[in-house]
Design a protein around this motif. Sequence first.
Motif, PDB file in Angstrom:
ATOM      1  N   ARG A 203       0.704  -0.979  -0.010  1.00 51.65           N
ATOM      2  CA  ARG A 203      -0.098   0.050   0.078  1.00 51.65           C
ATOM      3  C   ARG A 203       1.044   1.264  -0.002  1.00 51.65           C
ATOM      4  NH1 ARG A 203      -5.513  -0.821   1.040  1.00 51.65           N
ATOM      5  NH2 ARG A 203      -6.208  -3.159   1.364  1.00 51.65           N
ATOM      6  N   ARG A 242      -0.800   6.873 -10.527  1.00 53.24           N
ATOM      7  CA  ARG A 242      -1.477   7.465  -9.491  1.00 53.24           C
ATOM      8  C   ARG A 242      -2.288   8.646 -10.084  1.00 53.24           C
ATOM      9  NH1 ARG A 242      -0.943   6.861  -4.073  1.00 53.24           N
ATOM     10  NH2 ARG A 242      -1.338   9.113  -3.581  1.00 53.24           N
ATOM     11  N   LEU A 245      -5.447   7.235 -11.441  1.00 48.95           N
ATOM     12  CA  LEU A 245      -6.443   7.038 -10.776  1.00 48.95           C
ATOM     13  C   LEU A 245      -7.275   8.254  -9.940  1.00 48.95           C
ATOM     14  CD1 LEU A 245      -4.586   4.054  -8.588  1.00 48.95           C
ATOM     15  CD2 LEU A 245      -6.549   3.898 -10.428  1.00 48.95           C
ATOM     16  N   LEU A 247      -5.470  10.415  -8.159  1.00 46.93           N
ATOM     17  CA  LEU A 247      -4.638  10.671  -6.901  1.00 46.93           C
ATOM     18  C   LEU A 247      -3.587  11.812  -7.033  1.00 46.93           C
ATOM     19  CD1 LEU A 247      -4.618   6.854  -6.024  1.00 46.93           C
ATOM     20  CD2 LEU A 247      -6.231   8.632  -4.805  1.00 46.93           C
ATOM     21  N   ASP A 255      -1.988   7.673   3.498  1.00 49.55           N
ATOM     22  CA  ASP A 255      -2.807   7.165   2.056  1.00 49.55           C
ATOM     23  C   ASP A 255      -2.534   5.736   2.325  1.00 49.55           C
ATOM     24  OD1 ASP A 255      -3.279   6.396  -0.286  1.00 49.55           O
ATOM     25  OD2 ASP A 255      -1.964   8.070  -1.295  1.00 49.55           O
ATOM     26  N   ASP A 256      -3.678   4.843   2.278  1.00 49.98           N
ATOM     27  CA  ASP A 256      -3.729   3.629   2.320  1.00 49.98           C
ATOM     28  C   ASP A 256      -4.132   2.871   0.923  1.00 49.98           C
ATOM     29  OD1 ASP A 256      -3.179   1.446   3.952  1.00 49.98           O
ATOM     30  OD2 ASP A 256      -5.522   0.883   4.090  1.00 49.98           O
ATOM     31  N   THR A 257      -3.957   3.554  -0.004  1.00 51.96           N
ATOM     32  CA  THR A 257      -4.134   3.086  -1.298  1.00 51.96           C
ATOM     33  C   THR A 257      -3.201   2.009  -1.938  1.00 51.96           C
ATOM     34  OG1 THR A 257      -4.945   5.437  -1.904  1.00 51.96           O
ATOM     35  CG2 THR A 257      -4.317   3.802  -3.982  1.00 51.96           C
ATOM     36  N   CYS A 261      -4.193  -1.512  -7.854  1.00 54.37           N
ATOM     37  CA  CYS A 261      -5.513  -1.456  -7.731  1.00 54.37           C
ATOM     38  C   CYS A 261      -6.294  -2.624  -8.730  1.00 54.37           C
ATOM     39  CB  CYS A 261      -6.031  -0.285  -7.633  1.00 54.37           C
ATOM     40  SG  CYS A 261      -5.478   1.001  -6.320  1.00 54.37           S
ATOM     41  N   ARG A 268     -13.708   3.351  -5.742  1.00 56.43           N
ATOM     42  CA  ARG A 268     -13.294   2.184  -4.953  1.00 56.43           C
ATOM     43  C   ARG A 268     -11.978   1.555  -5.478  1.00 56.43           C
ATOM     44  NH1 ARG A 268     -17.652  -2.428  -5.873  1.00 56.43           N
ATOM     45  NH2 ARG A 268     -16.071  -3.408  -4.614  1.00 56.43           N
ATOM     46  N   ARG A 269     -10.863   1.735  -4.627  1.00 57.65           N
ATOM     47  CA  ARG A 269      -9.641   1.230  -5.030  1.00 57.65           C
ATOM     48  C   ARG A 269      -9.151   0.108  -3.924  1.00 57.65           C
ATOM     49  NH1 ARG A 269      -9.356   6.985  -4.557  1.00 57.65           N
ATOM     50  NH2 ARG A 269      -9.335   7.850  -6.543  1.00 57.65           N
ATOM     51  N   GLU A 270      -9.535  -0.969  -4.517  1.00 58.64           N
ATOM     52  CA  GLU A 270      -9.119  -2.408  -3.546  1.00 58.64           C
ATOM     53  C   GLU A 270      -7.948  -3.083  -4.314  1.00 58.64           C
ATOM     54  OE1 GLU A 270     -12.709  -4.469  -4.306  1.00 58.64           O
ATOM     55  OE2 GLU A 270     -14.012  -3.307  -2.963  1.00 58.64           O
TER      56      GLU A 270
END
Length: 365
Positions: A203, A242, A245, A247, A255-257, A261, A268-270
Amino acid sequence: MLPDTFHPPARGPAQLIQAQSDAQAVLTWLAEHADKPATLAGYRKEAERLLLWLNQRRQTLAQMKREDVQDYRRFLASPHPAEQWIGPARPRSHPQWKPFTRPLSPQSVNHSLTVLGAMFSYLNDAGYLNGNPFKLLRRRGGKTQRQEVERFLDAACWQHLQDTLDALPRDTDKEIRHAERARWLFTLLYLTGARRAEAAAARASDLAKRHGNWWWNVLGKGDVAARIPLSDELMAALARYRRSLGLPAEPTSGDDTPLVCRIGAKGRREPLSDKAIYLICKEIFAQALRGAPSEELKNQLRRASTHWLRHTAASHQLEAGVPLLLVSQNLRHASIQTTRRYLHSEEDARHQASQLHKLRHGGKS
């Protein structure tokens, strides 16, 4: 689910687990690895394949003999009947799921037998089994090691992969997202030499800037913590990804992205699974294969997998003159001798020396 047909265990002097069937015994063994999701998934796959194979033969783990291990080795290299065992990659819950997507390579066969040998050793120690036919296998260390050394892409093949990534379609928003992610994923694996499980778990909060330099704090193989240096080239690639996305170019505090992804609904960024990373890379290799201009490149791309990018990183860094010790530290090899196997310049020097020796002796042996 693992096949759960009841099989009375071959009890030893004292059984240390409560399992009353092969499936229960295997699940107990797998539970020992629950804290390592990637390891657990790989071990479960190997155990499930074996139990399915034994179930078809109406055999139990305790009934496996040396000849059965030989049969299973041949089966892994060529699962038959193919329509029963081989199919496209699908979730385990899918009604058309199959245990294999293709026959296993020699390296994958050896890995499978090693995992199963460890499982048998555990079940022997637990008193569930009274023997381990996998211990009788003859190890082919020399041949296997040589194959491992050759699992890298040369400079021409890597450039062709870059061209393939640049040529990915970008006619729709979804195609653009796919192309940007694939480009970033290959850059990340190549420039860092990271394992795919490490990339899947990473992450933005794992990245930190110290004294003007960016580092990736990673928990690697064997749960060993390490820091991977991130070059300006990689940080520029990250900034591009980024921005695609929506970002900021650089990670910010908190930032926990995910570093890579899934492509889903906006906002939604999983994270991707390591299996998904593997499949993305295999698809890019397949596209590159279709456009490869030479048979030499095709031969590399036919065999290539995600882990080849780690080997390629080591090979190319050494060829570029990065000191052996630094490359070994960057890839977090337990021994510098592991890294030395990718020092192809040493082989080239030995070959050139032999040619010089021949010239000095007038071509006479």
